[in-house]
Motif scaffolding. Sequence first.
Motif, PDB file in Angstrom:
ATOM      1  N   SER A  31      24.018  14.036  -8.739  1.00 14.66           N
ATOM      2  CA  SER A  31      23.152  14.166  -9.958  1.00 14.66           C
ATOM      3  C   SER A  31      22.040  13.375  -9.861  1.00 14.66           C
ATOM      4  N   TYR A  32      20.904  13.815 -10.096  1.00 12.70           N
ATOM      5  CA  TYR A  32      19.418  13.269 -10.093  1.00 12.70           C
ATOM      6  C   TYR A  32      18.758  13.587 -11.530  1.00 12.70           C
ATOM      7  N   GLY A  33      17.770  12.997 -11.802  1.00 11.91           N
ATOM      8  CA  GLY A  33      16.807  13.017 -12.786  1.00 11.91           C
ATOM      9  C   GLY A  33      15.712  13.440 -12.115  1.00 11.91           C
ATOM     10  N   VAL A  34      14.393  13.616 -13.099  1.00  9.61           N
ATOM     11  CA  VAL A  34      13.318  13.706 -12.637  1.00  9.61           C
ATOM     12  C   VAL A  34      12.370  12.749 -13.184  1.00  9.61           C
ATOM     13  N   TYR A  35      11.602  11.840 -12.436  1.00  6.56           N
ATOM     14  CA  TYR A  35      11.131  10.879 -12.965  1.00  6.56           C
ATOM     15  C   TYR A  35       9.478  10.855 -12.491  1.00  6.56           C
ATOM     16  N   VAL A  36       8.653  10.036 -13.185  1.00  8.86           N
ATOM     17  CA  VAL A  36       7.417   9.790 -12.459  1.00  8.86           C
ATOM     18  C   VAL A  36       7.487   8.200 -12.544  1.00  8.86           C
ATOM     19  N   VAL A  37       7.203   7.591 -11.354  1.00 10.19           N
ATOM     20  CA  VAL A  37       7.207   6.204 -11.379  1.00 10.19           C
ATOM     21  C   VAL A  37       5.920   5.786 -11.356  1.00 10.19           C
ATOM     22  N   THR A  38       5.439   4.792 -11.989  1.00  9.85           N
ATOM     23  CA  THR A  38       4.156   4.482 -12.298  1.00  9.85           C
ATOM     24  C   THR A  38       3.787   2.956 -11.937  1.00  9.85           C
ATOM     25  N   SER A  39       2.364   2.566 -11.328  1.00 12.86           N
ATOM     26  CA  SER A  39       2.291   1.100 -11.257  1.00 12.86           C
ATOM     27  C   SER A  39       0.613   1.077 -11.289  1.00 12.86           C
ATOM     28  N   TRP A  40       0.306   0.163 -10.559  1.00 12.56           N
ATOM     29  CA  TRP A  40      -1.121  -0.146 -10.510  1.00 12.56           C
ATOM     30  C   TRP A  40      -1.867  -0.293  -9.197  1.00 12.56           C
ATOM     31  N   ALA A  41      -2.907   0.499  -8.785  1.00 13.29           N
ATOM     32  CA  ALA A  41      -3.476   0.159  -7.705  1.00 13.29           C
ATOM     33  C   ALA A  41      -4.554  -0.693  -7.885  1.00 13.29           C
ATOM     34  N   ASP A  42      -5.442  -1.269  -6.754  1.00 13.03           N
ATOM     35  CA  ASP A  42      -6.356  -2.092  -6.818  1.00 13.03           C
ATOM     36  C   ASP A  42      -7.403  -1.661  -7.679  1.00 13.03           C
TER      37      ASP A  42
ATOM     38  N   ASN B 291       4.296   3.083  -3.502  1.00 12.74           N
ATOM     39  CA  ASN B 291       5.322   2.012  -2.851  1.00 12.74           C
ATOM     40  C   ASN B 291       4.448   0.862  -2.460  1.00 12.74           C
ATOM     41  N   VAL B 292       3.407   1.030  -1.880  1.00 12.22           N
ATOM     42  CA  VAL B 292       2.338  -0.172  -1.644  1.00 12.22           C
ATOM     43  C   VAL B 292       2.054  -0.829  -3.022  1.00 12.22           C
ATOM     44  N   CYS B 293       1.783  -0.103  -3.916  1.00 13.78           N
ATOM     45  CA  CYS B 293       1.323  -0.867  -5.251  1.00 13.78           C
ATOM     46  C   CYS B 293       2.235  -1.238  -5.959  1.00 13.78           C
ATOM     47  N   ILE B 294       3.507  -0.858  -6.031  1.00 18.84           N
ATOM     48  CA  ILE B 294       4.585  -1.839  -6.471  1.00 18.84           C
ATOM     49  C   ILE B 294       5.005  -3.015  -5.665  1.00 18.84           C
ATOM     50  N   LYS B 295       4.811  -2.820  -4.399  1.00 20.11           N
ATOM     51  CA  LYS B 295       5.144  -4.291  -3.546  1.00 20.11           C
ATOM     52  C   LYS B 295       3.823  -5.190  -3.817  1.00 20.11           C
ATOM     53  N   LYS B 296       2.617  -4.793  -4.067  1.00 22.34           N
ATOM     54  CA  LYS B 296       1.492  -5.496  -4.275  1.00 22.34           C
ATOM     55  C   LYS B 296       1.448  -6.284  -5.777  1.00 22.34           C
ATOM     56  N   ASN B 297       1.800  -5.456  -6.647  1.00 23.55           N
ATOM     57  CA  ASN B 297       1.799  -6.096  -8.024  1.00 23.55           C
ATOM     58  C   ASN B 297       3.204  -6.208  -8.505  1.00 23.55           C
ATOM     59  N   GLY B 298       4.028  -5.952  -7.934  1.00 27.06           N
ATOM     60  CA  GLY B 298       5.585  -6.550  -8.404  1.00 27.06           C
ATOM     61  C   GLY B 298       5.938  -5.675  -9.761  1.00 27.06           C
ATOM     62  N   ARG B 299       5.770  -4.791 -10.308  1.00 26.80           N
ATOM     63  CA  ARG B 299       6.035  -4.059 -11.317  1.00 26.80           C
ATOM     64  C   ARG B 299       6.068  -2.711 -11.205  1.00 26.80           C
TER      65      ARG B 299
ATOM     66  N   ALA C 208      11.019   9.248 -22.346  1.00 29.11           N
ATOM     67  CA  ALA C 208      11.131   7.844 -22.569  1.00 29.11           C
ATOM     68  C   ALA C 208      10.631   7.213 -21.228  1.00 29.11           C
ATOM     69  N   TYR C 209      10.575   5.820 -21.506  1.00 33.96           N
ATOM     70  CA  TYR C 209      10.041   5.086 -20.231  1.00 33.96           C
ATOM     71  C   TYR C 209      10.996   3.796 -20.330  1.00 33.96           C
ATOM     72  N   ILE C 210      10.907   3.264 -19.142  1.00 34.30           N
ATOM     73  CA  ILE C 210      11.736   1.795 -18.958  1.00 34.30           C
ATOM     74  C   ILE C 210      10.840   1.163 -17.912  1.00 34.30           C
ATOM     75  N   THR C 211      10.220  -0.011 -18.205  1.00 36.46           N
ATOM     76  CA  THR C 211       9.525  -0.836 -17.638  1.00 36.46           C
ATOM     77  C   THR C 211      10.059  -1.975 -16.869  1.00 36.46           C
ATOM     78  N   CYS C 212       9.861  -2.364 -15.574  1.00 34.52           N
ATOM     79  CA  CYS C 212      10.531  -3.472 -14.805  1.00 34.52           C
ATOM     80  C   CYS C 212       9.552  -4.254 -14.091  1.00 34.52           C
ATOM     81  N   LYS C 213      10.302  -5.419 -13.865  1.00 34.37           N
ATOM     82  CA  LYS C 213       9.426  -6.589 -12.927  1.00 34.37           C
ATOM     83  C   LYS C 213      10.427  -6.431 -11.640  1.00 34.37           C
ATOM     84  N   VAL C 214       9.787  -6.388 -10.579  1.00 33.69           N
ATOM     85  CA  VAL C 214      10.651  -6.347  -9.308  1.00 33.69           C
ATOM     86  C   VAL C 214      11.413  -7.742  -9.035  1.00 33.69           C
ATOM     87  N   ILE C 215      12.819  -7.392  -8.718  1.00 38.88           N
ATOM     88  CA  ILE C 215      13.414  -8.887  -8.681  1.00 38.88           C
ATOM     89  C   ILE C 215      13.871  -8.782  -7.022  1.00 38.88           C
ATOM     90  N   ASP C 216      14.076  -7.648  -6.460  1.00 35.33           N
ATOM     91  CA  ASP C 216      14.526  -7.587  -5.085  1.00 35.33           C
ATOM     92  C   ASP C 216      13.985  -6.190  -4.645  1.00 35.33           C
TER      93      ASP C 216
END
Length: 167
Positions: A10-21, A54-62, A109-117
Amino acid sequence: MNNMAFTKLSYGVYVVTSWADGGKPTGCTANSAMQVTAAPATVAISINHDNFTNVCIKKNGRFAINVLGENSAPSIIGNFGFRSGRDSEKFEKKPDIKDFLPIVDGAIAYITCKVIDTMESETHTVFLGEVIGAEILDDSDVPMTYAYYHNVIKGKSPKNAPTYIEE
């Protein structure tokens, strides 16, 4: 090995967002997101190394997980899944901002997160996120499953998707 067995998960369909430079909102279509724990609220997502997100999430951690519904416009999936944020604007207009993250117009719906690992595989990064916010935006729609996307909408998997199977 029959790779089609993976289509039975089972999978859902999502859009994962973050910020670029420069404060540019970006994101990518994803199907691998799951709740890991309830307390503290923690989720995990899987994003291909080649995806700009991927690069953007690694850079800003969210990151934000934007849940798509069966009535969400199919163009959202195409826009965020088949173009790169490196060289295109994925948001047509300024997005709503929740917990300092861009939210996709049309998400239920949305879920916002801070990268912890993080955990690296050969092709993807698994981001573990501490949930900092979550809201239901449209309770009248049901979450889109990956099976619905393939069987009803007749959508295809982008080559960077964890579920991509070469035809």
